[in-house]
Design an enzyme around this catalytic site. Structure first.
Site, PDB file in Angstrom:
ATOM      1  CG  PHE A 598      38.037  50.317  38.393  1.00 51.38           C
ATOM      2  CD1 PHE A 598      39.202  49.553  38.636  1.00 51.38           C
ATOM      3  CD2 PHE A 598      37.140  49.928  37.380  1.00 51.38           C
ATOM      4  CE1 PHE A 598      39.244  48.272  38.014  1.00 51.38           C
ATOM      5  CE2 PHE A 598      37.254  48.635  36.817  1.00 51.38           C
ATOM      6  CZ  PHE A 598      38.418  47.893  36.990  1.00 51.38           C
ATOM      7  N   GLY A 599      38.803  54.794  39.214  1.00 47.38           N
ATOM      8  CA  GLY A 599      38.373  56.068  40.103  1.00 47.38           C
ATOM      9  C   GLY A 599      39.887  56.545  40.762  1.00 47.38           C
ATOM     10  CG  ASP A 712      51.161  44.114  34.677  1.00 52.83           C
ATOM     11  OD1 ASP A 712      50.270  44.982  34.831  1.00 52.83           O
ATOM     12  OD2 ASP A 712      52.021  44.282  33.957  1.00 52.83           O
TER      13      ASP A 712
END
Ligand code: AMP
Length: 952
Positions: A598-599, A712
């Site tokens: 996202f950034g 994960d």
């Protein structure tokens, strides 16, 4: 009522004398002056009284009677009026106007002349004929002139008119006659007026009082009930009354009428309230404008109707504004402790305009598949209660363990039940955990030696499940429990070894069931025996050091339950429920350290007021994000914020009220574990590596205890700090996996990091803590191989196929067999056969305590039970050269070394030992391991394909 009583009233109760004076006309029964024709009264003897016409002082013609027999003695002249019907009157006034001649002024009448006459009356029910029977008359009075008149000096008469009033009564017959007896006077009867007095009809205090004839006695008052005017009603217990006095005056009004609801007073009448106005009660003086949210469109209303969607509770006065049900409660949060849930919320944004908001809770137990919910029934216990809650919290206990519940909190007010609009409520879905066992209360010291203590205890009174284990926590009394150790026991006794002699220890025991740990029982203090020779056990020391260094803080999982932020309708609420909103001014961004989905990920400092500044990692949300991206980005914080464990990355807080949106996390100096290990290939001791694994397992134990499935777990998602403490990170729901470059789409749909994922999760998306255990086994392999890629460069399809066929990753180089066995256990096909994280932590702890079990001579790693074989690509036998192979395993830098040493064929490579590899000048342990494990796989593959044994 008499005047005396009224006076008393005035002084005692009313404080003032309420005296009403109204004009007081009389009802005239006879007025001789008003008659123009002859009066035709009866005169006896006829020579006595004589009817004469004349003029009054105003020269109006009048009829008079005169008599003047002053010269004759023994006069007895009677004059009788016509019969006078008295009507209602009881008390009659007789007003006489007359002139009377002064005897002195008449010559020669001495002895016969009189200056008075007598007035009589006779009561009868009807006329009685023309005869006058003197005996039947009752004398009223002897009338004398106040002023008689004389002959004037000039000979003219000076008339002096006398007026005398006499009262007769009480009268009982229908009528009466008046009679005038002259006994020798000279009289002119100018006028005779007979009347009675009456209180005339009036309206006072909205009551009508009818014409009322005065009482019979001068002192009596006639009490009269009033009649309310139209649209008025009597005031309760205060009916209107007035008193008619003898003088025809209304006195002392008592009580009153008031205008009925819907009407107001105007003058002496009640008028209807206008449109848009109402008057609810007769007690109200004025009509009022319709309250807020109400209306009426007719006159004379006592109330106004509510606008659509607005209501008035039964208990609401008509003056109350119409209101509506409140909006839903806000910020519903919960806290779950096993089978007890505490809900808290803040009041609704809109109370509906009322102040009687309370709350009620609806509890439903749900199954998700198929989705069915039933009411919770009577078992659940609500404190303080289920409905009518005035405070914004409730505790619901005695829920079923391991059940999914949905709680709806509804704000209700006085009009909620009237409304047919949809219910508004805040809801949460919660999964209960089972009640943990109760305390182990009675612990007995069986025996004590220099270095060991044996304890036994009773099973807790409420095990609440099958107790699978007890944990004995102990610490040196002087140390308090800053540093402590634990041992586990499956039975109700345990021997604790490796203690220091002559040392006071404190022991506490807690039981463990599927629901987690119970609370520790009371402390038992035991002092070990003195030692004759005495040195402190090395192993004991090592355990303590391990707890300090590797774990930082020793903390055991509680039984808090993870809450899926997706259950929140408003994701912002979830974030603020679990994450602290930080002021952007407290954060200083220093440099960019990575890139997230996202950034940018930056490092920086966080300085909270009153606290030391700390290093932090700051994940930012790039500009131009969509609402979904923002939600997904913050989702990680909503999850991370729920965790508090030394081996789980700690969330400092979020910045959502400024830009950029940020997630602030504790800074992990060494970044992600896979890269870290690759960078420090071969540089750690096995104990250090196992310490890292232990930390990861402890973090995972905590997460699984909370009911959180990571999905994960991989070395790339573990972060390492400067003390080598490993922490689980990368939380999120599906997005984490989406974000993971390792995740690929599988035939079952959805992206899955195949190499790390358990078979059942790949095949039918069965993600559980047991599938996390599988992934953990892969992480173990990654750690022990210093960041090697699991299954090297095999394709995902081949990995899936190989695993299906029962093949598993071989032990990495230098890997203690016990550790590889643990990996293989994690990769059991049957997920129920896999160890639990709690057991993994226990096994690793044991290994750390007994470092001997971790000793593995270089290159003697036990072979896997089923060495992994890749039946398709990459097929080592299809590599055309050693160079191809080295390239495939990214070790091409050693191509020349292999060629120089004469390893030109893959067959010759497959026979190489670790010493051979080292003799090529490959000094990096990680590279040695990588090459060796590839050679091992190559051998296994050759064996499988050609049945050729390869000698090592
Ligand atoms: P992520 O978005 O979590 O995949 O983060 C991207 C990269 O930023 C990671 O691979 C790390 O190298 C780095 N990073 C993330 N979180 C932290 C942290 N708390 N401390 C240090 N580095 C971090």
């Amino acid at each position: 009522m008499s005047y005396g009583e009224i006076k008393c009233l005035s002084q005692y109760a009313f404080l003032f004398y309420f005296y009403v004076f109204f004009f007081s006309p009389s009802v005239i029964l006879l007025d001789s002056k008003a008659q123009q024709t002859e009066l035709e009264w009866i005169s006896s003897p006829p020579s006595g009284w004589e009817e004469i016409s004349g003029l009054d002082e105003n020269y109006t013609p009048i009829r008079t009677y005169q008599v003047c027999q002053v010269m004759e003695p023994n006069q007895n002249n009677w004059l009788r009026t016509n019969w006078i019907e008295k009507g209602d009157a009881q008390r009659i006034f007789v007003e006489l106007k007359f002139t009377l001649r002064d005897c002195n002024s008449l010559p020669g009448v001495v002895g016969t002349c009189k200056e008075t006459f007598n007035l009589y009356y006779q009561e009868t029910d009807s006329e009685v004929g023309r005869n006058i029977r003197e005996s039947q008359y009752v004398k009223i009075d002897t009338i004398a002139a106040d002023e008689s008149f004389t002959q004037g000096d000039l000979g003219e008469r000076k008339m002096k008119l006398n007026t005398e009033v006499r009262i007769i009564g009480p009268l009982s017959r229908r009528g009466f006659y008046l009679a005038f007896q002259d006994v020798g006077a000279c009289i002119a009867l100018v006028s005779v007026k007979v009347y009675y007095k009456k209180c005339w009809s009036i309206i006072e205090n909205l009551a009508t009082f009818p014409d009322t004839v005065t009482g019979s006695e001068f002192s009596s008052l006639v009490e009269v009930e009033g009649m309310c005017v139209s649209d008025a009603e009597e005031e309760a217990d205060n009916s209107p009354k007035m008193h008619c006095s003898a003088e025809g005056e209304w006195l002392v009004p008592i009580g009153k009428c008031i205008c009925k609801p819907g009407f107001h007073q105007k003058g002496d009448a009640c008028e209807p309230c206008g449109r848009g106005f109402y008057k609810a009660s007769s007690q109200d003086l004025q009509c009022s404008r319709c309250p807020a949210r109400s209306y009426n469109d007719r006159e004379g209303s006592w109330r106004c109707d509510c606008e659509d969607g607005y209501y008035r509770a039964l208990s609401d006065p008509p003056s109350a504004a119409c209101t509506r049900p409140p909006s839903a409660p806000q910020n519903l949060v919960f806290n779950i402790n096993q089978t007890t849930v505490t809900l808290e919320w803040t009041p609704p944004a809109d109370t509906g305009g009322r102040s009687d908001v309370t709350y009620r809770v609806v509890c439903r137990r749900c199954t998700w598949d198929p989705e069915e919910c039933v009411q919770c029934g009577s078992n659940a216990v609500y404190a303080p209660q289920q409905a009518g809650l005035t405070d914004t919290y409730v505790t619901i206990s005695e829920l079923l363990p391991h059940a999914n519940y949905t709680f709806e909190v509804e704000a209700v007010n006085g009009v909620s039940d009237l409304s047919r609009t949809q219910r508004l409520f805040a809801a949460v879905s919660i999964a209960t955990s089972q009640a943990a066992p109760s305390q182990v209360s009675e612990v007995i010291k069986e025996w004590v030696q220099q270095r060991s203590v044996q304890l036994s205890w009773q099973e807790p009174e409420q095990p609440n499940g099958v107790i699978t284990e007890y944990e004995i926590k102990y610490y040196e009394k002087d140390q308090k429990d800053r540093i402590y150790s634990t041992v586990k026991s499956k039975s109700t006794s345990a021997t604790v070894n490796n203690l220091k002699p002559s040392t006071a220890y404190v022991f506490q025991i807690r039981a463990f069931t599927a629901a987690g740990y119970g609370t520790y029982g009371p402390r038992l203090e035991v002092t070990t025996k003195e030692e004759a020779t005495g040195t402190i056990s090395r192993e004991g020391g090592l355990v303590l050091v391990f707890y300090l260094v590797i774990n930082g803080v020793v903390k055991f999982p509680g039984t808090k339950t993870y809450i899926d932020p997706e259950t929140y309708e408003d994701p912002n609420r979830a974030v603020h429920q679990f994450a602290k909103e930080l002021d952007a001014s407290c954060i200083k961004i220093e440099r960019v350290i990575g890139a997230g989905e996202f950034g940018e990920v930056c490092s920086g400092r966080l300085k909270l007021p009153g606290k030391r500044d700390t290093a932090v990692a700051i994940k930012t949300l790039k500009v131009g994000y969509t609402e979904k991206q923002r939600r997904d980005f913050l989702c990680e914080a909503s999850i991370m914020g729920q965790f508090d464990h030394p081996n789980v990355v700690h969330l400092e807080g979020v910045v959502t009220r400024g830009k950029p949106v940020m997630i602030v996390i504790e800074y992990m100096e060494n970044g992600s574990l896979d890269a870290f290990l690759r960078k420090h290939d071969g540089q750690f001791t096995v104990i250090q590596l196992v310490g890292m694994l232990r930390g990861i397992a402890a973090g995972m134990r905590y997460l699984s205890d909370m009911g959180y499935v990571h999905r994960d777990l991989a070395a790339r998602n573990i972060l390492v700090n400067s003390n080598l403490v490993c922490k689980v990170s990368d939380f999120g729901l599906s997005r984490v996996i989406d974000d993971d470059p390792e995740a690929v789409y599988t035939t079952t749909g959805g992206k899955i990091p195949v190499r790390w994922t358990a078979t059942e999760a790949i095949q039918y998306r069965k993600f559980t803590s047991a599938s996390d255990v599988w992934s953990y086994g892969i992480v173990m392999w990654e750690v022990m191989s210093y960041g090697e890629r699991p299954y090297w460069d095999m394709s995902n399809q081949d990995v899936i196929k190989a695993i299906e066929e029962g093949y598993r990753l071989p032990a990495p180089m230098d890997c203690p067999p016990g550790l590889h066995q643990l990996m293989l256990d994690c990769w059991q096909k049957d997920r129920n056969e896999r160890p639990k994280f709690d057991q993994i932590v226990g096994i690793l702890d044991k290994m750390i305590r007994n470092p001997n079990t971790l000793k593995t001579p270089v290159g003697t790693c036990t072979r896997p039970i089923s060495p992994l074989l890749d039946q398709s690509t990459p097929d080592f036998t299809t590599f055309r050269s050693v160079g191809d192979w080295l390239e495939a395993i990214k070790m091409e830098r050693y191509k020349d070394s292999f060629t120089a040493a004469g390893y030109s064929s893959l067959e010759s490579v497959a026979r190489m030992s670790i010493e051979d590899v080292m003799s090529l000048g490959i000094t990096l342990v990680g590279h040695q391991k990588k090459i060796m494990s590839s050679i091992q796989t190559m051998r296994a593959q050759m064996l499988h394909l050609h049945g050729t044994g390869v000698q090592v």
